[in-house]
Design a protein around this motif. Structure first.
Motif, PDB file in Angstrom:
ATOM      1  N   ILE A 219       0.776  -1.232  -0.164  1.00 22.96           N
ATOM      2  CA  ILE A 219       0.405   0.015   0.094  1.00 22.96           C
ATOM      3  C   ILE A 219       0.878   1.082   0.097  1.00 22.96           C
ATOM      4  N   LYS A 220       1.834   1.139   0.711  1.00 25.25           N
ATOM      5  CA  LYS A 220       3.365   2.292   1.109  1.00 25.25           C
ATOM      6  C   LYS A 220       3.767   2.698  -0.933  1.00 25.25           C
ATOM      7  N   VAL A 225       4.775   5.263  -5.246  1.00 23.74           N
ATOM      8  CA  VAL A 225       4.621   5.146  -6.906  1.00 23.74           C
ATOM      9  C   VAL A 225       3.701   6.233  -7.667  1.00 23.74           C
ATOM     10  N   ARG A 226       2.300   6.011  -7.703  1.00 24.45           N
ATOM     11  CA  ARG A 226       1.805   7.163  -7.747  1.00 24.45           C
ATOM     12  C   ARG A 226       1.831   8.264  -8.678  1.00 24.45           C
ATOM     13  N   LEU A 227       2.415   8.770  -7.301  1.00 26.09           N
ATOM     14  CA  LEU A 227       3.202  10.049  -7.369  1.00 26.09           C
ATOM     15  C   LEU A 227       4.536  10.400  -8.402  1.00 26.09           C
ATOM     16  N   GLY A 228       4.935   9.290  -8.820  1.00 28.73           N
ATOM     17  CA  GLY A 228       5.660   9.258 -10.305  1.00 28.73           C
ATOM     18  C   GLY A 228       7.089   7.621  -9.849  1.00 28.73           C
ATOM     19  N   VAL A 229       8.438   7.933 -10.196  1.00 26.81           N
ATOM     20  CA  VAL A 229       9.159   6.590 -10.354  1.00 26.81           C
ATOM     21  C   VAL A 229      10.737   7.520  -9.683  1.00 26.81           C
TER      22      VAL A 229
ATOM     23  N   MET B 136       7.756   1.497 -15.303  1.00 28.45           N
ATOM     24  CA  MET B 136       6.641   2.364 -15.553  1.00 28.45           C
ATOM     25  C   MET B 136       8.057   3.997 -16.014  1.00 28.45           C
ATOM     26  N   GLY B 137       9.230   3.479 -14.978  1.00 31.54           N
ATOM     27  CA  GLY B 137      10.658   3.618 -15.088  1.00 31.54           C
ATOM     28  C   GLY B 137      11.315   3.683 -17.147  1.00 31.54           C
ATOM     29  N   GLY B 245      -2.569   5.040 -17.285  1.00 35.17           N
ATOM     30  CA  GLY B 245      -3.133   6.505 -17.260  1.00 35.17           C
ATOM     31  C   GLY B 245      -4.587   6.649 -16.929  1.00 35.17           C
ATOM     32  N   SER B 246      -5.777   8.649 -17.211  1.00 38.54           N
ATOM     33  CA  SER B 246      -6.362   8.430 -16.775  1.00 38.54           C
ATOM     34  C   SER B 246      -7.150   8.099 -17.810  1.00 38.54           C
TER      35      SER B 246
END
Lengths: 272, 298
Positions: A219-220, A225-229, B136-137, B245-246
């Protein structure tokens, strides 16, 4: 057979494993990046590992995750082994079809549905969400994986061994303890390991069933990760990949040695 | 029935009934109840203490408002259809990529097989979330894939891959590949090599021997692999929310947002009920197939 090393087979294996492993290798390499920008290489550094180890939130979450995983996988192993025994040796009883359906359905059930339904159950019986409810949820889905693994082993082993023990005067429980259990132990152990990793890994069901005081590591990670890498997450991922790799390699070496020893003993037995 | 056997059956049975089956009944109940009273703390509609009268008033209060709501907003239909499409396409891609790998594994030297098998299973033991995160990276605009393509001169401007459907396909194929490889490998490994030799002796080319012998005999593995990918992908949440994404619509994500962002529990439950109804048929077919495989093994 020269066909074994045909060009086609070698190519598909090489490409296949490159696809499976390259992303993880890249992740590991970039966890040692000195730069704050994940995409720019600025030299080797272990800086992010240091920052990770000073991050209290991650450490707390890791501790919760570990507690949940140990408790739920142990419980799931007991219940799953019982379920496997009932499935394979239980004979006919009322509601058997429903029972086997409930064993297989959680394996493919989307996690969002399992998570939502368990949360609604906990709320309607007034159970406060926390470590306890996550353990209940994880036990429920991982006991099904355990029972599939254990029942595969139960199906394949010779039933007459058990019957011989019964004929020689063992009670059914003694026969189980001294004949069946030692034979299915490898499956029980791998069932426990499977349940343990499933629990460590689970994000969706834990999100539904955890309370404010009981955040697990996935969860953490997910909210970070949702905020970016971020390089800190790269370091954390590398540690987790490392632990798994060491665990799996050790387990396979141990079982390989056990098989070799068994083979040797059998050969010696034949000689006598 | 002796008490010990009864206990052995009752404990796991009772656990699954209480924590797997009953929760679904509750989801159904909340999906059929009014929005206003089900927002926490909601009052239970079924009053068991009132007996038959309570049950009658419960039936009287049921309404399908939430399901009607789902049909009125085309977001939900689009999400269901898009999930089905994504699951179908990615199952096919996974099969096309996974089959040659499973085939090559089964045809490799026996002493290699355990190692190859472990290499396929190892990613399964590593965190799903981390494996999705790794992409993602790689897929972002400044990511390694774009850097590589720019460096080779194949493209002059970075491609937008992250936050598109393509990224979702890549993520799904990547994470579900072992689920396709393992069942196919299991059936191919059991295949009797002499059947192939017989086919070639009888004048088959290698390709037609594959098509007439190997492929049909691996059908049960293919079916199992396709189910193991298709069914869970429909409800996938992590992959579309990290890589899609959205713009990417999937029903698992819609359910999550309905529940956690909009806090509309009855609608979230209704979404779950319909998702479950869509999945009932493939799940039953999957179970049948598994049963058949087990009987064939014995």
């Amino acid at each position: 057979m020269n066909r074994r090393f045909s060009l086609f087979n070698v190519t598909s294996l090489t490409l296949g494993f490159a696809f499976l492993y390259l992303p993880m290798i890249i992740l590991i390499i970039y966890s040692f990046n000195a730069s704050k920008l994940v995409t720019v290489w600025a030299g080797f550094s272990t800086r992010w590992y240091g920052e990770l180890l000073r991050n209290e939130q991650f450490l707390d979450a890791a501790w919760v995750t570990l507690k949940v995983a140990v408790a739920s996988s142990t419980l799931a192993t007991v219940l799953g082994t019982m379920a496997a025994y009932v499935l394979v040796r239980g004979g006919k009883f009322m509601g058997r079809t429903l029972f086997s359906g409930m064993i297989y359905a959680p394996l493919v059930m989307p996690e969002v549905i399992t998570g939502l339904s368990l949360l609604l159950l906990f709320i309607s019986i007034g159970l406060d969400r926390g470590v306890f409810t996550i353990v209940l949820a994880h036990t429920t889905f991982s006991m099904c994986y355990v029972s599939v693994v254990v029942s595969a082993r139960l199906v394949s082993f010779d039933r007459s061994l058990e019957e011989a023990a019964l004929d020689l005067g063992c009670s059914p429980f003694d026969a189980f303890k001294s004949v069946t259990l030692p034979i299915i132990t490898p499956a029980v152990v791998s069932g426990w390991l499977l349940a343990f990793t499933l629990s460590l890994d689970d994000l969706v069901i834990a999100s539904f069933t955890s309370g404010p005081s009981s955040t697990t590591l996935p969860i953490k990670i997910f909210s970070a990760v949702r905020l970016g890498v971020s390089p800190e997450i790269n370091a954390l991922s590398t540690i987790m990949i490392g632990i798994v790799a060491i665990g799996v390699v050790t387990a396979s070496l141990v079982s390989k040695r056990a098989i070799l020893r068994q083979k040797r003993e059998e050969e010696e037995g034949f000689k006598q | 029935m002796n008490p010990r056997r009864l206990l052995l059956i009752l404990v796991p049975y009772g656990w699954l009934l209480a924590l797997f089956l009953i929760p679904f009944v509750i989801v159904l109940k909340i999906a059929l109840s009014d929005t206003a009273i089900s927002i926490p703390p909601y009052t239970p509609l079924l009053d068991l203490a009132a007996g038959w009268e309570g049950f009658k008033s419960f039936l009287g209060q049921l309404d399908f408002e939430n399901f009607v709501f789902l049909t009125e907003d085309d977001l939900y239909w689009k999400a269901y259809l898009s999930s089905l499409q994504i699951a179908l396409v990615s199952t096919i891609i996974t099969l096309i990529i996974g089959y040659p790998i499973a085939y090559a594994m089964a045809r490799s030297a026996p002493e290699w097989r355990p190692t190859l098998m472990m290499l396929v299973i190892l990613p399964f033991w590593t965190s799903f979330l981390i494996r999705v995160y790794a992409w993602m990276g790689i897929l972002s605009n400044e990511g390694l894939l774009n850097q590589f393509l720019l460096w080779t001169g194949l493209i002059s401007d970075p491609l937008t891959i992250l936050n598109t459907k393509t990224a979702v396909y890549i993520g799904i194929v990547y994470t579900y590949l072992p689920f396709m490889i393992l069942p196919i490998y299991a059936t191919l490994e059991k295949l009797d090599a002499s059947l192939l030799e017989a086919a070639e002796d009888l004048g088959c080319t290698r390709l037609s021997a594959f098509w007439l012998v190997t492929f049909p005999l691996s059908k049960s593995g293919i079916i199992a692999g396709c189910f193991l990918v298709f069914i869970p992908v429909i409800g996938e949440f992590v992959i579309p929310s990290l890589l899609g994404g959205s713009g990417t619509l999937m029903i698992g994500k819609v359910l999550w947002e309905e529940f956690f962002s909009n806090r509309d529990w009855p609608v979230a439950s209704a979404v779950a009920v319909i998702l479950l109804m869509i999945l009932v048929i493939p799940i039953i077919l999957f179970q049948r197939n598994e049963q058949k495989n087990r009987e064939a093994d014995q």
